[in-house]
Write an enzyme that holds these catalytic residues in place. Sequence first.
Site, PDB file in Angstrom:
ATOM      1  N   CYS A 118       0.796  -1.231   0.000  1.00 47.17           N
ATOM      2  CA  CYS A 118       0.000   0.000   0.000  1.00 47.17           C
ATOM      3  C   CYS A 118       0.828   1.282   0.000  1.00 47.17           C
ATOM      4  O   CYS A 118       0.337   2.340  -0.381  1.00 47.17           O
ATOM      5  CB  CYS A 118      -0.933  -0.024   1.198  1.00 47.17           C
ATOM      6  SG  CYS A 118      -1.773  -1.622   1.363  1.00 47.17           S
ATOM      7  N   HIS A 264      -4.022   6.540   1.001  1.00 45.00           N
ATOM      8  CA  HIS A 264      -4.283   5.191   0.504  1.00 45.00           C
ATOM      9  C   HIS A 264      -5.707   4.769   0.848  1.00 45.00           C
ATOM     10  O   HIS A 264      -6.136   4.874   2.003  1.00 45.00           O
ATOM     11  CB  HIS A 264      -3.266   4.221   1.114  1.00 45.00           C
ATOM     12  CG  HIS A 264      -3.669   2.787   1.004  1.00 45.00           C
ATOM     13  ND1 HIS A 264      -3.916   2.183  -0.212  1.00 45.00           N
ATOM     14  CD2 HIS A 264      -3.886   1.836   1.958  1.00 45.00           C
ATOM     15  CE1 HIS A 264      -4.268   0.918   0.002  1.00 45.00           C
ATOM     16  NE2 HIS A 264      -4.258   0.692   1.297  1.00 45.00           N
ATOM     17  N   ASN A 294     -10.043  -1.618  -2.600  1.00 42.53           N
ATOM     18  CA  ASN A 294      -8.650  -1.328  -2.239  1.00 42.53           C
ATOM     19  C   ASN A 294      -7.744  -2.015  -3.262  1.00 42.53           C
ATOM     20  O   ASN A 294      -7.583  -3.226  -3.243  1.00 42.53           O
ATOM     21  CB  ASN A 294      -8.398  -1.858  -0.822  1.00 42.53           C
ATOM     22  CG  ASN A 294      -6.959  -1.675  -0.355  1.00 42.53           C
ATOM     23  OD1 ASN A 294      -6.052  -1.467  -1.156  1.00 42.53           O
ATOM     24  ND2 ASN A 294      -6.742  -1.794   0.941  1.00 42.53           N
TER      25      ASN A 294
END
Length: 337
Positions: A118, A264, A294
């Site tokens: 991430c 993020h 995500n």
Amino acid sequence: MNVMNNAYIKALSYYLPEQVVDNEELLKEFPEWSVDKVAAKVGVLSRHIAASNETAGDLAEKAARKLFEENNIDPKSIDFLLLCTQSPDYFLPSTSCILQSKLGLSTNIGAFDYNLGCSGCVYGLAVAKGLISAGIAQNVLLLTAETYNKYLHPSDKSNRSIFGDGAAACLISTEGFAEIGEFVLGTDGSGAENLIVKTGAARHKEKTGEFVQDDEGHTWFDDYLYMNGGAIFNFTLEAVPTMMKQLLERSGIQKDDVDYFIFHQANKFMLNTIRKVCVLPKEKFYVNLENTGNTVSSTVLIALKDCLDNGTVNTGMQVMITGFGVGLSWAGTLLKF
């Protein structure tokens, strides 16, 4: 005398796989769930899933081709290629080497993969800025591509509701529309086991077929992705506000000087909690995982592209971008438009 070159984002594109799985489809497998609950907490209505024969390398290639086409970029002008992925096509060679050939890039370039999740997009911008500042490269192609869904167990409803597959392509150059500023980077490998695929690589090459229940009632399969949601949540709430403070100090600006924040896109609940802890106004803080989920290292670049396209981010703005998660690892930088 060496002249330090400034580094800029010059072009941005992203690619999402064709197959889409919405919450209604997931609920057929997990009837005990409610659509509204998933949407409210996670913030995802649908996610794109790579086909069984479609790899992160394939997604990265499509994102790069889109970048070249949309921005009229000559592939031969690229003089360095960076690929961020945790799902490479092979253990070796580097998927970036294969992409150099497939994309028709020059052979007189550097190319390598780096394994980050991430935080990977911001780390890539840091490496690209370093290459440009040092005069090693002038046009760095940064690709982020992930197919986490290939690592998820079919019964892992929480992670299957969160993660989507996708790829982004970013050209970093000596000129462009967004100047890349200072960086804050962090690593804490003591939390490695909180987000891990335990088997398949050199430490545990063979699948074990074993699984245990964790404290939160989630099943931890050795052979699939495991995320200790509580531990990752706590780490994020500790690391991100500190990183933000350090980045503002390093950049010599106040929080109010930042016009927009793109963090993020982990999940809606985590983002809203971070926003409150960091005391950031809702209208300056990006939250939109509805149709992508995500996408790991690609979330920030996808968000940035969407914000540019819809006019949320425009000339004269300062935008803070951050990534945080698997590693454990975190990173932040400021972009000046």
